[in-house]
Design a protein around this motif. Sequence first.
Motif, short mmCIF file in Angstrom:
data_model
loop_
_atom_site.label_atom_id
_atom_site.label_comp_id
_atom_site.label_asym_id
_atom_site.label_seq_id
_atom_site.Cartn_x
_atom_site.Cartn_y
_atom_site.Cartn_z
N LEU A 295 0.87 -1.18 0.00
CA LEU A 295 0.00 0.00 0.00
C LEU A 295 0.90 1.23 0.00
CD1 LEU A 295 -2.86 1.25 0.28
CD2 LEU A 295 -2.50 1.21 2.76
N SER A 296 0.99 1.90 -1.13
CA SER A 296 1.93 3.01 -1.23
C SER A 296 1.27 4.37 -1.07
CB SER A 296 2.66 2.97 -2.58
OG SER A 296 1.74 3.14 -3.65
N LYS A 297 -0.05 4.47 -1.32
CA LYS A 297 -0.68 5.78 -1.28
C LYS A 297 -2.16 5.68 -0.91
CE LYS A 297 -1.42 8.19 -5.10
NZ LYS A 297 -1.16 9.03 -6.30
N LEU A 298 -2.60 6.62 -0.10
CA LEU A 298 -4.02 6.83 0.21
C LEU A 298 -4.37 8.26 -0.15
CD1 LEU A 298 -4.12 5.16 3.74
CD2 LEU A 298 -5.32 4.32 1.72
N SER A 299 -5.57 8.48 -0.61
CA SER A 299 -5.96 9.82 -1.05
C SER A 299 -7.28 10.21 -0.40
CB SER A 299 -6.09 9.85 -2.57
OG SER A 299 -6.44 11.14 -3.02
N PHE A 300 -7.32 11.43 0.15
CA PHE A 300 -8.54 11.96 0.76
C PHE A 300 -8.83 13.35 0.19
CE2 PHE A 300 -6.75 9.05 3.88
CZ PHE A 300 -7.85 8.28 4.23
N THR A 301 -10.09 13.65 -0.01
CA THR A 301 -10.49 14.96 -0.50
C THR A 301 -10.82 15.88 0.67
OG1 THR A 301 -12.85 14.45 -0.64
CG2 THR A 301 -11.47 13.82 -2.52
N SER A 302 -11.11 17.13 0.34
CA SER A 302 -11.40 18.12 1.37
C SER A 302 -12.70 17.82 2.12
CB SER A 302 -11.49 19.52 0.76
OG SER A 302 -12.47 19.55 -0.26
N SER A 303 -13.52 16.94 1.56
CA SER A 303 -14.79 16.61 2.23
C SER A 303 -14.61 15.54 3.31
CB SER A 303 -15.82 16.13 1.21
OG SER A 303 -15.38 14.92 0.59
N ALA A 304 -13.43 14.99 3.42
CA ALA A 304 -13.19 13.92 4.40
C ALA A 304 -13.20 14.47 5.82
CB ALA A 304 -11.85 13.25 4.12
N GLU A 354 5.06 0.09 8.34
CA GLU A 354 4.69 1.17 9.24
C GLU A 354 4.00 2.31 8.47
OE1 GLU A 354 8.16 2.20 11.53
OE2 GLU A 354 8.29 0.19 12.40
N PHE A 355 3.31 3.16 9.20
CA PHE A 355 2.57 4.25 8.58
C PHE A 355 3.47 5.10 7.68
CE2 PHE A 355 -0.50 4.57 12.50
CZ PHE A 355 -0.96 3.29 12.22
N SER A 356 4.71 5.27 8.08
CA SER A 356 5.62 6.15 7.35
C SER A 356 5.93 5.65 5.95
CB SER A 356 6.93 6.32 8.13
OG SER A 356 7.57 5.07 8.31
N SER A 357 5.58 4.40 5.65
CA SER A 357 5.83 3.86 4.30
C SER A 357 4.71 4.23 3.33
CB SER A 357 5.97 2.34 4.36
OG SER A 357 4.72 1.72 4.62
N THR A 358 3.62 4.77 3.86
CA THR A 358 2.45 5.09 3.03
C THR A 358 2.30 6.60 2.88
OG1 THR A 358 1.30 3.09 3.76
CG2 THR A 358 -0.04 4.83 2.81
N LYS A 359 2.12 7.03 1.65
CA LYS A 359 1.94 8.45 1.36
C LYS A 359 0.44 8.77 1.38
CE LYS A 359 4.59 10.07 -1.75
NZ LYS A 359 5.22 10.32 -3.08
N VAL A 360 0.09 9.79 2.14
CA VAL A 360 -1.29 10.24 2.19
C VAL A 360 -1.41 11.53 1.38
CG1 VAL A 360 -3.12 11.15 3.67
CG2 VAL A 360 -1.80 9.16 4.40
N GLN A 361 -2.23 11.47 0.36
CA GLN A 361 -2.46 12.64 -0.48
C GLN A 361 -3.74 13.32 -0.04
OE1 GLN A 361 -2.70 11.83 -4.68
NE2 GLN A 361 -2.43 13.99 -5.24
N LEU A 362 -3.65 14.61 0.24
CA LEU A 362 -4.80 15.40 0.65
C LEU A 362 -5.13 16.39 -0.44
CD1 LEU A 362 -3.79 16.08 4.37
CD2 LEU A 362 -5.22 14.24 3.47
N LYS A 363 -6.21 16.14 -1.13
CA LYS A 363 -6.61 17.01 -2.24
C LYS A 363 -7.46 18.15 -1.68
CE LYS A 363 -6.50 13.27 -5.62
NZ LYS A 363 -7.27 12.48 -6.64
N GLY A 364 -6.81 19.30 -1.55
CA GLY A 364 -7.51 20.43 -0.95
C GLY A 364 -7.83 20.19 0.51
N GLY A 365 -7.01 19.38 1.15
CA GLY A 365 -7.28 18.97 2.52
C GLY A 365 -7.27 20.11 3.52
N ALA A 366 -8.18 20.05 4.46
CA ALA A 366 -8.26 21.06 5.51
C ALA A 366 -7.06 20.93 6.45
CB ALA A 366 -9.57 20.90 6.29
N LYS A 367 -6.82 21.99 7.21
CA LYS A 367 -5.68 22.00 8.13
C LYS A 367 -5.79 20.87 9.16
CE LYS A 367 -3.01 25.07 11.11
NZ LYS A 367 -2.91 26.45 11.69
N GLU A 368 -7.02 20.57 9.58
CA GLU A 368 -7.21 19.51 10.57
C GLU A 368 -6.76 18.16 10.03
OE1 GLU A 368 -10.62 17.63 13.56
OE2 GLU A 368 -11.21 18.96 11.91
N LEU A 369 -7.05 17.89 8.76
CA LEU A 369 -6.58 16.65 8.12
C LEU A 369 -5.07 16.59 8.13
CD1 LEU A 369 -8.92 16.22 5.02
CD2 LEU A 369 -8.49 14.48 6.76
N GLN A 370 -4.42 17.68 7.78
CA GLN A 370 -2.96 17.71 7.75
C GLN A 370 -2.39 17.43 9.14
OE1 GLN A 370 -1.40 21.28 5.85
NE2 GLN A 370 -3.23 21.45 4.58
#
Length: 382
Positions: A295-304, A354-370
């Motif tokens: 699992l190399s990447k997960l992606s979340f939008t601003s609505s998450a 470990e979590f650090s091996s997975t990249k989380v992409q935040l598309k227009g992500g809110a500050k709380e998500l970051q």
Amino acid sequence: MLIVADENIPLLDQFFEEIGTIRRVAGRTMTPADVRDADILLVRSVTRVDQALLNGSRVKFVGTATIGTDHVDVQWLESQGIAFACSPGCNASSVVEYVLSVLSVHAEQRGLDDWTELSVGIVGAGNVGKRLATRLDKLGFDIKVNDPPREAAEDADDFCSLDEALACDVITLHTPLTKQGDHPTRHLINTERLQNLHEAQLLINTSRGGVIDCDTLNARLVQPDAPRVVLDVWEGEPEVDEELANRVWLMTPHIAGYSLEGKIGGTEMVYQALCRFLGLPVRKKSGQFMADPALSKLSFTSSANARDAAHVAIRACYDVRKDDARYRRVFKLSDGERAAAFDAMRRDYPVRREFSSTKVQLKGGAKELQQVFKALEFKLKL
């Protein structure tokens, strides 16, 4: 030069073949005959290293690819002029992420929309406990940390009493197993302390089985107001009490620290120590042997929703319930077969990253998500 090593240490050839001839043996059943002609001994936590094992051998260096050292008589090694190295902190992140997975599932089952409503008592502030406290604090949890030796040496305001830690909604144990000294930890969680815990609390042990009096725990868990319990470590392992196993909420076979990064990190740290001992250059690094994660990447939008996204990401990387289910199937076997299966599950443990091996992409992500994903230590891509 002969290197005798526990057969379950990962990447033995890759790290050590240029240093000497490697002889693999079963760590739990290692005998004096196995090590008599060895120059170097490499073990994990299942091998008791002391005078009984090494007396009369020519071993000059002992390395354990684990953070714990209670299986090694360090004082005797020192008295014999035998060098010793361990791997402090090598799998700390792995254990922290095991606890986070447990907390995620526990909060869901308790019907909590916000898992940070749980107060967490951390008993033991070594490499694991300290890292767990840091992550939970960044996530917004109310934490209490108990560690009398550190409290005496550091800022006392950062620590609490054991009773305060045990009053939290979740208690997670991260102490070494000690029987002597001012603060022994064997059966630290005893009859009285177990009796004071109640059904709304969760007790997690990923340290050493003997930190909890498991006979008393077994009796406590049949009472109607008993706490919920998660055990990764067991008194007498690989023999595990079947009644106790059936009464705990989640059970795993001493694999909390078994991420690929944690296991390879332990080997690397011992390799580095051996190179220093022998005066050799350090030529190998764990990154050379780390394959791409499944699992190399997960992606979340601003609505998450930040909290929901965190739970999805945690369980995508590691869901403790899978290990629980896998281990429970072992209890369909006979008594003798279960002990062998315990070690086999550890030997053949599937790759966990470990979590650090997975990249989380935040598309227009809110500050709380970051903030949440930074606190969890995922790689972040905005």
